[in-house]
Design a protein around this motif. Structure first.
Motif, mmCIF file in Angstrom:
data_model
loop_
_atom_site.group_PDB
_atom_site.id
_atom_site.type_symbol
_atom_site.label_atom_id
_atom_site.label_comp_id
_atom_site.label_asym_id
_atom_site.label_seq_id
_atom_site.Cartn_x
_atom_site.Cartn_y
_atom_site.Cartn_z
ATOM 1 N N GLU A 155 51.308 93.620 43.450
ATOM 2 C CA GLU A 155 52.689 94.091 43.273
ATOM 3 C C GLU A 155 52.731 95.595 43.036
ATOM 4 O OE1 GLU A 155 54.700 90.053 41.368
ATOM 5 O OE2 GLU A 155 53.684 91.478 40.036
ATOM 6 N N ARG A 156 51.771 96.093 42.274
ATOM 7 C CA ARG A 156 51.705 97.534 42.015
ATOM 8 C C ARG A 156 51.491 98.311 43.321
ATOM 9 N NH1 ARG A 156 51.398 98.691 36.731
ATOM 10 N NH2 ARG A 156 50.915 96.961 35.353
ATOM 11 N N ALA A 157 50.633 97.790 44.172
ATOM 12 C CA ALA A 157 50.390 98.448 45.460
ATOM 13 C C ALA A 157 51.670 98.463 46.295
ATOM 14 C CB ALA A 157 49.265 97.749 46.212
ATOM 15 N N ALA A 158 52.411 97.365 46.300
ATOM 16 C CA ALA A 158 53.669 97.294 47.047
ATOM 17 C C ALA A 158 54.699 98.258 46.472
ATOM 18 C CB ALA A 158 54.202 95.860 47.040
ATOM 19 N N LEU A 159 54.797 98.315 45.149
ATOM 20 C CA LEU A 159 55.736 99.245 44.517
ATOM 21 C C LEU A 159 55.337 100.701 44.799
ATOM 22 C CD1 LEU A 159 56.243 97.308 41.179
ATOM 23 C CD2 LEU A 159 58.027 97.791 42.877
ATOM 24 N N ALA A 160 54.048 100.971 44.800
ATOM 25 C CA ALA A 160 53.589 102.327 45.108
ATOM 26 C C ALA A 160 53.936 102.705 46.551
ATOM 27 C CB ALA A 160 52.080 102.441 44.867
ATOM 28 N N LEU A 161 53.831 101.744 47.473
ATOM 29 C CA LEU A 161 54.182 102.024 48.870
ATOM 30 C C LEU A 161 55.660 102.367 49.020
ATOM 31 C CD1 LEU A 161 52.230 99.348 50.963
ATOM 32 C CD2 LEU A 161 51.944 101.834 51.030
ATOM 33 N N VAL A 162 56.523 101.590 48.367
ATOM 34 C CA VAL A 162 57.958 101.875 48.506
ATOM 35 C C VAL A 162 58.292 103.214 47.858
ATOM 36 C CG1 VAL A 162 58.915 100.639 46.488
ATOM 37 C CG2 VAL A 162 60.243 100.810 48.581
ATOM 38 N N GLU A 163 57.687 103.518 46.735
ATOM 39 C CA GLU A 163 57.933 104.818 46.102
ATOM 40 C C GLU A 163 57.448 105.959 46.983
ATOM 41 O OE1 GLU A 163 56.709 105.455 42.093
ATOM 42 O OE2 GLU A 163 58.181 104.036 41.325
ATOM 43 N N ALA A 164 56.244 105.830 47.537
ATOM 44 C CA ALA A 164 55.693 106.890 48.378
ATOM 45 C C ALA A 164 56.555 107.116 49.617
ATOM 46 C CB ALA A 164 54.261 106.543 48.778
ATOM 47 N N THR A 165 57.120 106.046 50.142
ATOM 48 C CA THR A 165 57.944 106.149 51.343
ATOM 49 C C THR A 165 59.287 106.799 51.047
ATOM 50 O OG1 THR A 165 56.872 104.179 52.255
ATOM 51 C CG2 THR A 165 58.963 104.833 53.233
ATOM 52 N N LEU A 166 59.872 106.499 49.888
ATOM 53 C CA LEU A 166 61.223 106.966 49.589
ATOM 54 C C LEU A 166 61.283 108.307 48.863
ATOM 55 C CD1 LEU A 166 62.966 103.642 48.540
ATOM 56 C CD2 LEU A 166 63.368 104.998 50.591
ATOM 57 N N GLN A 167 60.205 108.710 48.260
ATOM 58 C CA GLN A 167 60.231 109.963 47.495
ATOM 59 C C GLN A 167 59.523 111.072 48.263
ATOM 60 O OE1 GLN A 167 58.518 108.650 43.759
ATOM 61 N NE2 GLN A 167 60.546 108.214 42.936
ATOM 62 N N PRO A 168 59.948 112.300 48.052
ATOM 63 C CA PRO A 168 59.292 113.412 48.747
ATOM 64 C C PRO A 168 57.810 113.493 48.381
ATOM 65 C CG PRO A 168 61.322 114.138 47.683
ATOM 66 C CD PRO A 168 61.056 112.744 47.205
ATOM 67 N N ALA A 169 57.018 113.863 49.358
ATOM 68 C CA ALA A 169 55.584 114.046 49.112
ATOM 69 C C ALA A 169 55.342 115.376 48.429
ATOM 70 C CB ALA A 169 54.831 114.001 50.437
ATOM 71 N N PRO A 170 54.297 115.453 47.629
ATOM 72 C CA PRO A 170 53.916 116.770 47.106
ATOM 73 C C PRO A 170 53.641 117.705 48.288
ATOM 74 C CG PRO A 170 52.650 115.019 46.033
ATOM 75 C CD PRO A 170 53.405 114.392 47.167
ATOM 76 N N HIS A 171 53.925 118.961 48.121
ATOM 77 C CA HIS A 171 53.778 119.945 49.197
ATOM 78 C C HIS A 171 52.395 119.849 49.837
ATOM 79 C CE1 HIS A 171 54.613 123.459 51.549
ATOM 80 N NE2 HIS A 171 53.488 124.016 51.126
ATOM 81 N N GLY A 172 52.389 119.704 51.142
ATOM 82 C CA GLY A 172 51.138 119.676 51.882
ATOM 83 C C GLY A 172 50.415 118.350 51.877
ATOM 84 N N ARG A 173 51.028 117.317 51.351
ATOM 85 C CA ARG A 173 50.378 115.997 51.300
ATOM 86 C C ARG A 173 51.205 114.979 52.059
ATOM 87 N NH1 ARG A 173 48.227 113.733 46.067
ATOM 88 N NH2 ARG A 173 47.186 112.510 47.636
ATOM 89 N N GLU A 174 50.569 113.939 52.486
ATOM 90 C CA GLU A 174 51.271 112.836 53.120
ATOM 91 C C GLU A 174 51.993 112.020 52.057
ATOM 92 O OE1 GLU A 174 49.160 110.786 56.656
ATOM 93 O OE2 GLU A 174 47.615 111.197 55.141
ATOM 94 N N ARG A 175 53.069 111.378 52.463
ATOM 95 C CA ARG A 175 53.760 110.475 51.532
ATOM 96 C C ARG A 175 52.854 109.294 51.202
ATOM 97 N NH1 ARG A 175 59.963 110.412 51.830
ATOM 98 N NH2 ARG A 175 60.392 112.400 52.787
ATOM 99 N N VAL A 176 52.366 108.633 52.222
ATOM 100 C CA VAL A 176 51.445 107.514 52.024
ATOM 101 C C VAL A 176 50.049 108.030 52.357
ATOM 102 C CG1 VAL A 176 50.792 105.184 52.766
ATOM 103 C CG2 VAL A 176 53.215 105.800 52.576
ATOM 104 N N THR A 177 49.271 108.234 51.319
ATOM 105 C CA THR A 177 47.919 108.756 51.502
ATOM 106 C C THR A 177 46.991 107.651 52.001
ATOM 107 O OG1 THR A 177 47.291 108.184 49.242
ATOM 108 C CG2 THR A 177 48.261 110.400 49.599
ATOM 109 N N ASP A 178 45.853 108.073 52.518
ATOM 110 C CA ASP A 178 44.838 107.098 52.930
ATOM 111 C C ASP A 178 44.412 106.241 51.738
ATOM 112 O OD1 ASP A 178 44.915 108.028 55.525
ATOM 113 O OD2 ASP A 178 43.136 109.314 55.297
ATOM 114 N N GLU A 179 44.346 106.866 50.560
ATOM 115 C CA GLU A 179 43.943 106.124 49.362
ATOM 116 C C GLU A 179 44.957 105.033 49.021
ATOM 117 O OE1 GLU A 179 42.006 109.966 49.583
ATOM 118 O OE2 GLU A 179 44.132 109.536 49.471
ATOM 119 N N LEU A 180 46.232 105.364 49.116
ATOM 120 C CA LEU A 180 47.261 104.360 48.833
ATOM 121 C C LEU A 180 47.214 103.242 49.858
ATOM 122 C CD1 LEU A 180 49.644 103.157 47.364
ATOM 123 C CD2 LEU A 180 51.133 104.836 48.507
#
Length: 164
Positions: A92-117
């Motif tokens: 569930e945490r992984a799913a919540l992290a995915l939705v947050e990464a998709t909907l929130q701006p990425a830190p400058h110069g980074r992908e929203r959904v990182t390879d690690e996520l």
């Protein structure tokens, strides 16, 4: 002073003007209802999305879905602070992290959904489930546009009148 006017919709039911909306909505629910991801997980994601965009319609609707599914008030309430709440599984945490990464701006110069996520999510979900999670995020994004632009009535059931 509390506003007691319950008529807040900005627009009439868009389905009256674009009847294909019903088909699109039904197809999205079928796609995310393929049982590769628990419906509760999808509703947790959709609740978090509603919180991120600050939309009462989406937060009330998805809170209601979770209550009807028997979720505890602790879990429902803690969705907004899921990172440090003890109520969620790693999946569930992984799913919540995915939705947050998709909907929130990425830190400058980074992908929203990182390879690690993505790797973290893939540890908990197979390919079909990852595709379903992705579709579920697209589904809530589709409904975010309707909710924040049209501002339907907050409801606890899709059978209730949502539009003026």
């Amino acid at each position: 002073m509390t506003n007691t006017n319950t008529s807040i919709s900005r627009m009439p039911n868009p389905g009256e003007f674009v009847p294909e909306l019903t088909d699109i909505s039904a197809a999205l629910f079928r796609a995310t209802g393929n049982q590769s991801v628990p419906r509760t997980t999808i509703n947790l994601m959709h609740l978090r999305a509603g919180q991120i965009v600050g939309n009462t319609y989406l937060t009330i609707l998805n809170t209601s879905f979770l209550r009807k599914a028997g979720e505890s008030e602790e879990r429902i309430t803690a969705v907004s602070s899921w990172q440090d709440a003890p109520y969620f599984t790693d999946a569930e945490r992984a799913a919540l992290a995915l939705v947050e990464a998709t909907l929130q701006p990425a830190p400058h110069g980074r992908e929203r959904v990182t390879d690690e996520l993505y790797t973290e999510a893939a540890e908990h979900y197979d390919n079909k489930a990852l595709a379903t999670l992705t579709i579920a995020i697209g589904q809530i994004n589709f409904f975010i546009a309707l909710a924040v632009i049209g501002k339907p009535q907050p409801v606890t059931s899709l059978a209730d009148d949502q539009w003026d």
